[in-house]
Design a protein around this motif. Sequence first.
Motif, PDB file in Angstrom:
ATOM      1  N   ALA A  70       0.829  -1.211   0.000  1.00  0.00           N
ATOM      2  CA  ALA A  70       0.000   0.000   0.000  1.00  0.00           C
ATOM      3  C   ALA A  70       0.864   1.263   0.000  1.00  0.00           C
ATOM      4  O   ALA A  70       0.594   2.226  -0.733  1.00  0.00           O
ATOM      5  N   LEU A  71       1.911   1.267   0.811  1.00  0.00           N
ATOM      6  CA  LEU A  71       2.799   2.427   0.855  1.00  0.00           C
ATOM      7  C   LEU A  71       3.555   2.575  -0.460  1.00  0.00           C
ATOM      8  O   LEU A  71       3.773   3.694  -0.943  1.00  0.00           O
ATOM      9  N   THR A  72       3.932   1.437  -1.057  1.00  0.00           N
ATOM     10  CA  THR A  72       4.619   1.481  -2.353  1.00  0.00           C
ATOM     11  C   THR A  72       3.761   2.189  -3.389  1.00  0.00           C
ATOM     12  O   THR A  72       4.259   2.993  -4.197  1.00  0.00           O
ATOM     13  N   LEU A  73       2.454   1.923  -3.387  1.00  0.00           N
ATOM     14  CA  LEU A  73       1.550   2.558  -4.349  1.00  0.00           C
ATOM     15  C   LEU A  73       1.530   4.070  -4.159  1.00  0.00           C
ATOM     16  O   LEU A  73       1.566   4.832  -5.141  1.00  0.00           O
ATOM     17  N   GLU A  74       1.494   4.537  -2.911  1.00  0.00           N
ATOM     18  CA  GLU A  74       1.466   5.985  -2.661  1.00  0.00           C
ATOM     19  C   GLU A  74       2.786   6.635  -3.069  1.00  0.00           C
ATOM     20  O   GLU A  74       2.794   7.743  -3.611  1.00  0.00           O
ATOM     21  N   VAL A  75       3.901   5.942  -2.814  1.00  0.00           N
ATOM     22  CA  VAL A  75       5.205   6.461  -3.222  1.00  0.00           C
ATOM     23  C   VAL A  75       5.281   6.578  -4.735  1.00  0.00           C
ATOM     24  O   VAL A  75       5.793   7.560  -5.287  1.00  0.00           O
ATOM     25  N   MET A  76       4.756   5.598  -5.439  1.00  0.00           N
ATOM     26  CA  MET A  76       4.767   5.614  -6.894  1.00  0.00           C
ATOM     27  C   MET A  76       3.887   6.733  -7.454  1.00  0.00           C
ATOM     28  O   MET A  76       4.237   7.398  -8.430  1.00  0.00           O
ATOM     29  N   LYS A  77       2.738   6.938  -6.861  1.00  0.00           N
ATOM     30  CA  LYS A  77       1.865   8.041  -7.286  1.00  0.00           C
ATOM     31  C   LYS A  77       2.587   9.375  -7.142  1.00  0.00           C
ATOM     32  O   LYS A  77       2.520  10.235  -8.018  1.00  0.00           O
ATOM     33  N   SER A  78       3.263   9.540  -6.011  1.00  0.00           N
ATOM     34  CA  SER A  78       4.002  10.774  -5.764  1.00  0.00           C
ATOM     35  C   SER A  78       5.113  10.958  -6.789  1.00  0.00           C
ATOM     36  O   SER A  78       5.348  12.063  -7.292  1.00  0.00           O
ATOM     37  N   CYS A  79       5.811   9.866  -7.117  1.00  0.00           N
ATOM     38  CA  CYS A  79       6.896   9.941  -8.101  1.00  0.00           C
ATOM     39  C   CYS A  79       6.364  10.349  -9.468  1.00  0.00           C
ATOM     40  O   CYS A  79       6.935  11.204 -10.143  1.00  0.00           O
ATOM     41  N   ALA A  80       5.252   9.726  -9.900  1.00  0.00           N
ATOM     42  CA  ALA A  80       4.662  10.072 -11.201  1.00  0.00           C
ATOM     43  C   ALA A  80       4.209  11.519 -11.227  1.00  0.00           C
ATOM     44  O   ALA A  80       4.366  12.216 -12.241  1.00  0.00           O
ATOM     45  N   ARG A  81       3.669  11.985 -10.116  1.00  0.00           N
ATOM     46  CA  ARG A  81       3.214  13.374 -10.040  1.00  0.00           C
ATOM     47  C   ARG A  81       4.383  14.332 -10.212  1.00  0.00           C
ATOM     48  O   ARG A  81       4.288  15.330 -10.932  1.00  0.00           O
ATOM     49  N   ARG A  82       5.515  14.025  -9.572  1.00  0.00           N
ATOM     50  CA  ARG A  82       6.678  14.903  -9.683  1.00  0.00           C
ATOM     51  C   ARG A  82       7.277  14.854 -11.090  1.00  0.00           C
ATOM     52  O   ARG A  82       7.755  15.871 -11.603  1.00  0.00           O
ATOM     53  N   ILE A  83       7.250  13.667 -11.712  1.00  0.00           N
ATOM     54  CA  ILE A  83       7.760  13.551 -13.079  1.00  0.00           C
ATOM     55  C   ILE A  83       6.930  14.417 -14.027  1.00  0.00           C
ATOM     56  O   ILE A  83       7.460  15.151 -14.855  1.00  0.00           O
ATOM     57  N   GLU A  84       5.618  14.325 -13.913  1.00  0.00           N
ATOM     58  CA  GLU A  84       4.741  15.118 -14.777  1.00  0.00           C
ATOM     59  C   GLU A  84       4.876  16.605 -14.485  1.00  0.00           C
ATOM     60  O   GLU A  84       4.826  17.435 -15.399  1.00  0.00           O
TER      61      GLU A  84
END
Length: 618
Positions: free
Chosen positions: A191-205
């Motif tokens: 679950a935490l991995t999913l939130e970390v990934m969402k944050s990473c994609a947001r910063r990339i965009e």
Amino acid sequence: MGGRPNAGAHVLEVIGVAEGQNSRRDADVLASWRRCVIEHQLDPGRHTGPRIVTAQELNNHRQDSEELLGMARHGMEDLYRRVNAMGYVLLLANAHGITVDTIGDTELDREVRHAGLIAGSEWHESNVGTNGVGACLATGRPITVHRGDHFDMALTSLSCTAVPIHSAQGKLVGALDLSHLEPPQDKMSQALTLEVMKSCARRIEMANLVRCHRADWILRLNLSSEFLDVDPMAALAIGADGCIAGMTNNALALLGQKSSKALIGQRFDEIFSYDLDDLPKLSRAMAPVDGALEMQSGGFIFARSVPPTAPPRRAVEHAVPKPLRAIHDGDPAMRHLAERAARVVDRQISVILRGETGTGKEFIARAMHDSSRRRGPFVAINCAALPEALIESELFGYAPNAFTGAHARGKKGLIREANGGTLFLDEIGDMPMGLQARLLRVLSEREVLPVGATKAEPVNVRVISASHRDLAELVAQGQFRQDLYYRLNGLVLDIPPVRARTDLEWLIQNISAATEGKPCFSPQAMDLLLSYAWPGNVREIINLCELAAAMCDGASVLPIHLPAVITDRASSASLPTNGTSEDALLQFLNEYGGNVTAAARAAKIDRSTFYRRLRKSK
């Protein structure tokens, strides 16, 4: 830990779901299973893993994915630093599901290759069944496909968390996947991995949006103000034409829109109940408190605007007259101010210049006057500097012998002096209430009645007013006439404080060049000036330049010549407590060939003090 699920039980579960039976798995996983069986006609008993494309195919995909690779690589490296040595492999797949980049632990190379988590692996759902990358690309949504969630039995030892990557135009261009080779049995472990990934994609965009739209305003958005500047939920790029030119994908959900077509190309004021020309007011330089934007669809959202970092189109720059172009050297807020001012210089629209004391309001007002076609004079009056008893006669003039002490020939008054030109009223918030009514009549009737006269005289003046006070607040407090405020409030231009300007060095050098004696600041002195907050703004810079010219008399201005209020700011980093750096003393000594007497004289201290400070600073 735990082993793979039983193959027979897995096949039965997949077929049951395809036939409409219930399951406790996530809805997106079940939908993917149905697509795999019904649409893609895949065998739920397959045990083959992903296909690996040829070297030439991979090279072609990488060439076609240059934009994706460029926008994602830094974010991938930053993410992997946080999960290194934890059994994860990071994959970047393009929109076709082909892995075009990977980062993984080299010690796990054999296991990684066996699982197919390498460059060139093909993860499209139609080929390999339910998996993180494939399901993410099929839906455009983040997903975790954990162990038995996978369609292909060869993948059921993995946990794959994937998030979509979108271009600034809202197009799905790829997916970022973080796969664990031997994850815990419980899916909640990811679950935490999913939130970390969402944050990473947001910063990339977000980084990609800023890179692609350097000439546009960036509007950061969040449902609360706390993290708006450090990690906003979404962002928009606003073009010079007032239309939304780019976005991060989260902006859709945040603004209640269904697709990028509902945002890209739409006018800013069709989405928000806010004047586009007031975007600078939401910038960090202009607004210490984050602003709340009302949306046309209802509700509010917190916003922070970031000015362009690249010059606007050449045509826009040429449209700004030379006097207004000369008020800045590329500072985004000042450039925006100049562009807005240029639109009204030849229109009968009153202007309010608003900003801190000393930001150069009269200088900007004069630049507007010089940019217009008006041939009359520029007349400035500081309403706060004139005694109340004199301001009426100064502004409106008086008839011959109108009162005791009046000149026999009368006085024209500043308003009539400005006829055909511009009247600049500085600190208008300090104008007495009684005179505000008379000024309103001048603006409304375009005529002025001198003190003691019986006949009004026509005038044609352009009024630019200025105040460091909030006139709207003064109206609310009953200290300023509401009708006059509305008459003056045609266009409000907010002047950024000096500390917020990106062209500060240019500003200091320009003021220095215009100062008698033209003081020249050494690099060390300039560094101190650029780190100073300038609470007195332009006015303080002018005073400093005049002082430096007097102190140095043609010699280079060194840190020792600067006021203590400036040097003390950097004392902990570069200056000893006595206010004089060793470098400055040695520079004097070298400049005068080792002559201590001459060096001490240049430093404006006596010989013994020069020796003492040099010894202390060693």
